[in-house]
Design a protein around this motif. Sequence first.
Motif, PDB file in Angstrom:
ATOM      1  N   THR A  89      16.883  22.955   9.182  1.00 22.78           N
ATOM      2  CA  THR A  89      16.214  23.116   7.885  1.00 22.78           C
ATOM      3  C   THR A  89      16.350  24.530   7.345  1.00 22.78           C
ATOM      4  OG1 THR A  89      14.096  23.572   8.981  1.00 22.78           O
ATOM      5  CG2 THR A  89      14.541  21.283   8.338  1.00 22.78           C
ATOM      6  N   ALA A  90      16.956  25.413   8.117  1.00 22.76           N
ATOM      7  CA  ALA A  90      17.224  26.777   7.642  1.00 22.76           C
ATOM      8  C   ALA A  90      18.725  27.061   7.567  1.00 22.76           C
ATOM      9  CB  ALA A  90      16.559  27.799   8.556  1.00 22.76           C
ATOM     10  N   LEU A  91      19.479  26.566   8.572  1.00 26.37           N
ATOM     11  CA  LEU A  91      20.904  26.886   8.664  1.00 26.37           C
ATOM     12  C   LEU A  91      21.799  25.761   8.162  1.00 26.37           C
ATOM     13  CD1 LEU A  91      20.847  28.581  12.188  1.00 26.37           C
ATOM     14  CD2 LEU A  91      21.061  29.710   9.969  1.00 26.37           C
ATOM     15  N   GLY A  92      21.238  24.616   7.881  1.00 30.06           N
ATOM     16  CA  GLY A  92      22.004  23.518   7.303  1.00 30.06           C
ATOM     17  C   GLY A  92      22.642  22.605   8.333  1.00 30.06           C
ATOM     18  N   ARG A  93      23.526  23.150   9.155  1.00 29.52           N
ATOM     19  CA  ARG A  93      24.209  22.361  10.186  1.00 29.52           C
ATOM     20  C   ARG A  93      24.185  23.135  11.492  1.00 29.52           C
ATOM     21  NH1 ARG A  93      27.899  21.573   5.823  1.00 29.52           N
ATOM     22  NH2 ARG A  93      29.343  23.113   6.672  1.00 29.52           N
ATOM     23  N   ILE A  94      23.640  22.519  12.523  1.00 31.13           N
ATOM     24  CA  ILE A  94      23.568  23.192  13.831  1.00 31.13           C
ATOM     25  C   ILE A  94      23.956  22.187  14.915  1.00 31.13           C
ATOM     26  CG2 ILE A  94      21.734  24.726  13.022  1.00 31.13           C
ATOM     27  CD1 ILE A  94      20.850  22.117  15.629  1.00 31.13           C
ATOM     28  N   TYR A  95      24.200  22.714  16.104  1.00 25.73           N
ATOM     29  CA  TYR A  95      24.349  21.822  17.262  1.00 25.73           C
ATOM     30  C   TYR A  95      23.835  22.538  18.497  1.00 25.73           C
ATOM     31  CZ  TYR A  95      28.448  24.382  19.096  1.00 25.73           C
ATOM     32  OH  TYR A  95      29.299  25.334  19.623  1.00 25.73           O
ATOM     33  N   THR A  96      23.389  21.752  19.444  1.00 23.20           N
ATOM     34  CA  THR A  96      23.004  22.275  20.748  1.00 23.20           C
ATOM     35  C   THR A  96      23.917  21.641  21.784  1.00 23.20           C
ATOM     36  OG1 THR A  96      21.408  20.556  21.381  1.00 23.20           O
ATOM     37  CG2 THR A  96      20.610  22.323  19.950  1.00 23.20           C
ATOM     38  N   PHE A  97      24.132  22.345  22.878  1.00 24.21           N
ATOM     39  CA  PHE A  97      24.938  21.826  23.975  1.00 24.21           C
ATOM     40  C   PHE A  97      24.364  22.429  25.243  1.00 24.21           C
ATOM     41  CE2 PHE A  97      29.669  21.007  25.297  1.00 24.21           C
ATOM     42  CZ  PHE A  97      29.229  20.224  26.341  1.00 24.21           C
ATOM     43  N   GLY A  98      23.536  21.662  25.918  1.00 23.77           N
ATOM     44  CA  GLY A  98      22.874  22.187  27.102  1.00 23.77           C
ATOM     45  C   GLY A  98      22.255  21.073  27.918  1.00 23.77           C
ATOM     46  N   PRO A  99      21.557  21.445  28.991  1.00 25.96           N
ATOM     47  CA  PRO A  99      20.986  20.433  29.883  1.00 25.96           C
ATOM     48  C   PRO A  99      19.732  19.786  29.318  1.00 25.96           C
ATOM     49  CG  PRO A  99      20.451  22.634  30.671  1.00 25.96           C
ATOM     50  CD  PRO A  99      21.359  22.812  29.489  1.00 25.96           C
ATOM     51  N   SER A 100      19.557  18.517  29.644  1.00 28.17           N
ATOM     52  CA  SER A 100      18.324  17.779  29.375  1.00 28.17           C
ATOM     53  C   SER A 100      17.867  17.137  30.674  1.00 28.17           C
ATOM     54  CB  SER A 100      18.548  16.702  28.309  1.00 28.17           C
ATOM     55  OG  SER A 100      18.761  17.273  27.043  1.00 28.17           O
ATOM     56  N   PHE A 101      16.585  16.800  30.731  1.00 28.88           N
ATOM     57  CA  PHE A 101      15.999  16.310  31.974  1.00 28.88           C
ATOM     58  C   PHE A 101      15.150  15.067  31.690  1.00 28.88           C
ATOM     59  CE2 PHE A 101      16.527  20.847  31.891  1.00 28.88           C
ATOM     60  CZ  PHE A 101      17.158  21.147  33.076  1.00 28.88           C
ATOM     61  N   ARG A 102      15.362  14.015  32.448  1.00 25.90           N
ATOM     62  CA  ARG A 102      14.568  12.807  32.267  1.00 25.90           C
ATOM     63  C   ARG A 102      14.140  12.261  33.627  1.00 25.90           C
ATOM     64  NH1 ARG A 102      17.265   9.814  26.955  1.00 25.90           N
ATOM     65  NH2 ARG A 102      16.944  11.623  25.603  1.00 25.90           N
ATOM     66  N   ALA A 103      12.845  12.141  33.805  1.00 25.20           N
ATOM     67  CA  ALA A 103      12.290  11.623  35.055  1.00 25.20           C
ATOM     68  C   ALA A 103      12.244  10.104  35.001  1.00 25.20           C
ATOM     69  CB  ALA A 103      10.900  12.213  35.279  1.00 25.20           C
ATOM     70  N   GLU A 104      13.413   9.526  34.764  1.00 18.96           N
ATOM     71  CA  GLU A 104      13.528   8.080  34.645  1.00 18.96           C
ATOM     72  C   GLU A 104      13.906   7.514  36.015  1.00 18.96           C
ATOM     73  OE1 GLU A 104      15.891   4.846  31.806  1.00 18.96           O
ATOM     74  OE2 GLU A 104      16.380   6.988  31.730  1.00 18.96           O
ATOM     75  N   ASN A 105      13.109   6.604  36.505  1.00 17.70           N
ATOM     76  CA  ASN A 105      13.344   6.060  37.846  1.00 17.70           C
ATOM     77  C   ASN A 105      14.448   5.005  37.769  1.00 17.70           C
ATOM     78  OD1 ASN A 105      13.183   5.473  40.517  1.00 17.70           O
ATOM     79  ND2 ASN A 105      11.215   4.436  40.432  1.00 17.70           N
ATOM     80  N   SER A 106      15.646   5.482  37.492  1.00 23.60           N
ATOM     81  CA  SER A 106      16.797   4.588  37.314  1.00 23.60           C
ATOM     82  C   SER A 106      17.923   5.077  38.210  1.00 23.60           C
ATOM     83  CB  SER A 106      17.238   4.569  35.850  1.00 23.60           C
ATOM     84  OG  SER A 106      18.305   3.688  35.657  1.00 23.60           O
ATOM     85  N   ASN A 107      18.376   4.214  39.092  1.00 20.90           N
ATOM     86  CA  ASN A 107      19.395   4.604  40.066  1.00 20.90           C
ATOM     87  C   ASN A 107      20.696   3.853  39.799  1.00 20.90           C
ATOM     88  OD1 ASN A 107      20.332   6.066  42.243  1.00 20.90           O
ATOM     89  ND2 ASN A 107      19.599   4.607  43.764  1.00 20.90           N
ATOM     90  N   THR A 108      21.165   3.922  38.550  1.00 20.17           N
ATOM     91  CA  THR A 108      22.387   3.225  38.181  1.00 20.17           C
ATOM     92  C   THR A 108      23.564   4.185  38.179  1.00 20.17           C
ATOM     93  OG1 THR A 108      22.396   3.622  35.786  1.00 20.17           O
ATOM     94  CG2 THR A 108      20.913   1.904  36.599  1.00 20.17           C
ATOM     95  N   THR A 109      24.747   3.642  37.917  1.00 23.80           N
ATOM     96  CA  THR A 109      25.954   4.473  37.861  1.00 23.80           C
ATOM     97  C   THR A 109      26.055   5.232  36.548  1.00 23.80           C
ATOM     98  OG1 THR A 109      27.227   2.600  36.997  1.00 23.80           O
ATOM     99  CG2 THR A 109      27.222   2.922  39.391  1.00 23.80           C
ATOM    100  N   ARG A 110      25.074   5.066  35.629  1.00 21.69           N
ATOM    101  CA  ARG A 110      25.142   5.711  34.310  1.00 21.69           C
ATOM    102  C   ARG A 110      24.004   6.684  34.054  1.00 21.69           C
ATOM    103  NH1 ARG A 110      25.239   2.642  29.441  1.00 21.69           N
ATOM    104  NH2 ARG A 110      23.301   1.718  30.178  1.00 21.69           N
ATOM    105  N   HIS A 111      23.103   6.872  35.031  1.00 23.18           N
ATOM    106  CA  HIS A 111      21.912   7.685  34.784  1.00 23.18           C
ATOM    107  C   HIS A 111      21.827   8.882  35.724  1.00 23.18           C
ATOM    108  CE1 HIS A 111      20.651   3.966  32.723  1.00 23.18           C
ATOM    109  NE2 HIS A 111      19.911   4.768  31.993  1.00 23.18           N
ATOM    110  N   LEU A 112      21.405   9.995  35.162  1.00 19.06           N
ATOM    111  CA  LEU A 112      21.111  11.207  35.922  1.00 19.06           C
ATOM    112  C   LEU A 112      19.761  11.749  35.482  1.00 19.06           C
ATOM    113  CD1 LEU A 112      24.525  13.112  35.732  1.00 19.06           C
ATOM    114  CD2 LEU A 112      23.534  12.086  37.788  1.00 19.06           C
ATOM    115  N   ALA A 113      19.106  12.465  36.367  1.00 18.41           N
ATOM    116  CA  ALA A 113      17.850  13.116  36.007  1.00 18.41           C
ATOM    117  C   ALA A 113      18.107  14.418  35.255  1.00 18.41           C
ATOM    118  CB  ALA A 113      17.015  13.390  37.262  1.00 18.41           C
ATOM    119  N   GLU A 114      19.251  15.021  35.485  1.00 24.78           N
ATOM    120  CA  GLU A 114      19.670  16.229  34.766  1.00 24.78           C
ATOM    121  C   GLU A 114      21.065  15.981  34.222  1.00 24.78           C
ATOM    122  OE1 GLU A 114      21.078  20.787  35.783  1.00 24.78           O
ATOM    123  OE2 GLU A 114      19.541  19.856  37.050  1.00 24.78           O
ATOM    124  N   PHE A 115      21.221  16.097  32.919  1.00 30.55           N
ATOM    125  CA  PHE A 115      22.517  15.835  32.311  1.00 30.55           C
ATOM    126  C   PHE A 115      22.715  16.784  31.133  1.00 30.55           C
ATOM    127  CE2 PHE A 115      19.388  13.305  30.148  1.00 30.55           C
ATOM    128  CZ  PHE A 115      19.759  13.310  28.820  1.00 30.55           C
TER     129      PHE A 115
END
Length: 457
Positions: free
Chosen positions: A213-239
């Motif tokens: 809302t100030a710079l118009g177009r931005i992007y972030t690229f960094g880690p996210s964390f989800r405490a999702e109790n999912s043990n599949t081949t597509r899920h990570l707690a830190e990604f």
Amino acid sequence: MKHIDIADVLHKSELIGTEAVVCGWVRTYRDSSAVAFLELADGTSFARLQVVVDKNAVSLDAECTKCGASVCVRGEVVKAFRGDGAELNAREVKLLGKCPNDYPIQKKRTSLEFLRTIPHLRLRTNTFTAVFRVRSVAAQAIHRYFHDRRYYYINTPLITASDCEGAGEMFRVTTQPWNAKYEREDAYFKEDFFGQKAGLSVSGQLEGEVAATALGRIYTFGPSFRAENSNTTRHLAEFWHVEPEIAFAELPDVMEIAEDMIKTVIRTVMAECPEEMDFFEKFMEPGLKAKLSNVVESEFGVLDYTDAIELLKKADVSFQYPVEWGCDLQTEHEKYITEHVFKKPVFVINYPKEIKSFYMKQNADGKTVAATDLLVPGIGEIIGGSEREADPEKLLAAMKARGMDLSAYRQYLDLRTFGTVPHGGFGLGFERFVMYVTGMENIRDVTLFPRSVKNIM
């Protein structure tokens, strides 16, 4: 020590006939009565450098021939005996680091399952040097894509007091002792480091909207964390998460940008990592390069959620999860749509508001939101995006309906008060994208040290 990269020796023809010093790790060793052959890798090239050792002229320590040992070799760069490229005729071989006989990277024990038990060593295999070389090139391509289009790279906080998705799947951040005893929750958090409840961020989107809302177009690229109790081949707690946010944009704009970015990054990977892509084609996913070429050359499909439900209901397939309007699409549904119907990536749009996040723009029908998931063959969802709700009253109503703590979102609500604009964005799960372009089947094999349920090696 002064030395030259193996990549330069292999690819710079002007070095033929000159003397060079290289350093690397021994990957293979072959022997004959008069000549020994070492294959070295130093990380600068997927291809290895063959070192030819005349045993009558060069003293070769037996320790220098063991797989995993590190050596320094001085010799003459010559044209390769077979094929293109070059090899090194050794004049001196020095041992830098010994490697014992119980070195675990052996051909007889290099299944991906085994290698996950030794994440600190598995990068020394062809598979993982290829994966992480592609990962690096893809990451740089993403940064270039946004930079060249006047997006600003923003670093959003990893510690936050608000849950972007409102699902409560956050890791708590605390300095309280494990046996801290308080009669009330507010008393517990009052004594904590921040004086209130805090957690690891599941997304940088809310803060990204502030910047957009100030710079118009931005992007972030960094880690996210989800405490999702999912043990599949597509899920990570830190990604790792790529999240652009665009002011003055509606849902079709968001989809156009997502498609263009995906195609641009795939083109870059295929152009800059030809040897790695050949490897993945041969050993991981036959037809991978044709699949990616099809993605680059095709116009992505667009499918309304309501139409997707009808399509799935009529499918001559027995799904494990039943399909009804209002359900969240499961991986089996996503794969059917992409692999059997469209045979290419598909944007599914206009989901029921009950199964999507509070911040998504409510459509005029009162039942759906201007959201989209990009589904790709073999993986399913790799991008989730939406137009954001710009109407303060509608946003407030959606938050109250979910019983959210409005005090934690005061700044976010202010964005709708002070000069609100139509805006939108998306999130790309970077590891899932790397899976897609490499043909790797398990997300734990495209990140350095995977964090998942009951696993923090």
